[in-house]
Write an enzyme that holds these catalytic residues in place. Structure first.
Site, PDB file in Angstrom:
ATOM      1  N   VAL A 133       0.702  -1.140  -0.009  1.00  0.00           N
ATOM      2  CA  VAL A 133      -0.045  -0.051   0.255  1.00  0.00           C
ATOM      3  C   VAL A 133       0.889   1.235  -0.189  1.00  0.00           C
ATOM      4  CG1 VAL A 133      -0.253  -0.126   2.436  1.00  0.00           C
ATOM      5  CG2 VAL A 133      -1.747   1.264   1.218  1.00  0.00           C
ATOM      6  N   CYS A 134       0.582   2.148  -0.915  1.00  0.00           N
ATOM      7  CA  CYS A 134       1.343   3.262  -0.983  1.00  0.00           C
ATOM      8  C   CYS A 134       0.669   4.392   0.024  1.00  0.00           C
ATOM      9  CB  CYS A 134       1.190   4.048  -2.316  1.00  0.00           C
ATOM     10  SG  CYS A 134       2.191   5.532  -2.457  1.00  0.00           S
ATOM     11  N   LEU A 135       1.453   4.626   0.913  1.00  0.00           N
ATOM     12  CA  LEU A 135       1.093   5.571   2.100  1.00  0.00           C
ATOM     13  C   LEU A 135       2.235   6.551   2.675  1.00  0.00           C
ATOM     14  CD1 LEU A 135      -1.779   6.057   3.578  1.00  0.00           C
ATOM     15  CD2 LEU A 135      -0.971   4.737   5.650  1.00  0.00           C
TER      16      LEU A 135
END
Length: 209
Positions: A133-135
């Protein structure tokens, strides 16, 4: 020419106060609380700092919105592994689903962020096929005061309001930008197929073997 992204909505688009939100999590929450208490309460005196922090965070997540189960305790080389379960945010195409994250707390936690991956297959531009996940919160913007609960709330916000400029899956972000209705249908279809209570319970059983 670079694509024009729609103006970002406020950070949190969803309401956490809906009466029926979190009801599906009840059987998982009960099992998680029991497992965390039985297996790890007696180890607190000799756990490293990051494990004590993980235990505290597990207790904080024993509420209506999410749940966390600690899977193992590595005291010699302190790493903490847990599964966090949450219901899809209301007012989103994921609202009927139960999603799970694998969270790894390294020996430098909380000075360094935990690692987070989706275990549940999901149709989202900011989550790739491996569950990454891109966070930003888990990278350069991390601060030790933040917690697992904060990270999960940010992921819920991301499900409600994807971030096209940080997309990991080009074909999904293209659908999101060009045909929002189709995007919602695809996301709901994946949710119905993969984000079920039975799948979540089965995944938890396999992880604990």
């Amino acid at each position: 020419m670079s694509p024009e992204y729609p103006k970002k909505a406020p950070f949190k688009k969803f309401s956490l106060s809906e009466d029926d939100w979190g009801v599906q999590l009840r059987p998982i929450r009960l099992l998680d609380v029991q497992a965390n208490t039985q297996e790890y309460a007696h180890m607190l005196a000799r756990l490293e700092v990051n494990w004590k922090r993980a235990r505290t965070e597990a207790r904080l997540l024993e509420n209506k919105s999410m749940s966390m189960r600690i899977l193992n305790a590595e005291t010699a080389n302190p790493t903490a592994t847990a599964i966090v379960t949450f219901e899809g945010p209301p007012q989103s195409p994921y609202r009927t689903g139960i999603f799970q994250l694998r969270v790894l707390y390294g020996p430098n936690y909380p000075r360094m962020p935990m690692e987070v991956n989706f275990l549940t297959k999901i149709y989202h531009p900011n989550v790739d096929h491996t569950g990454k996940v891109c966070l930003d919160l888990l990278g350069k913007y991390w601060v030790p005061a933040w917690s697992t609960e904060k990270v999960v709330l940010c992921i819920m916000a991301l499900l409600s309001d994807p971030c096209p400029e940080d997309a990991l899956v080009p074909e999904i972000v293209s659908t999101y930008l060009q045909d929002r209705e189709l995007y919602g249908q695809n996301a709901a279809m994946y949710t119905e197929k993969y984000a079920t209570l039975d799948a979540a319970l089965g995944r938890m059983s396999m992880a604990c073997e």
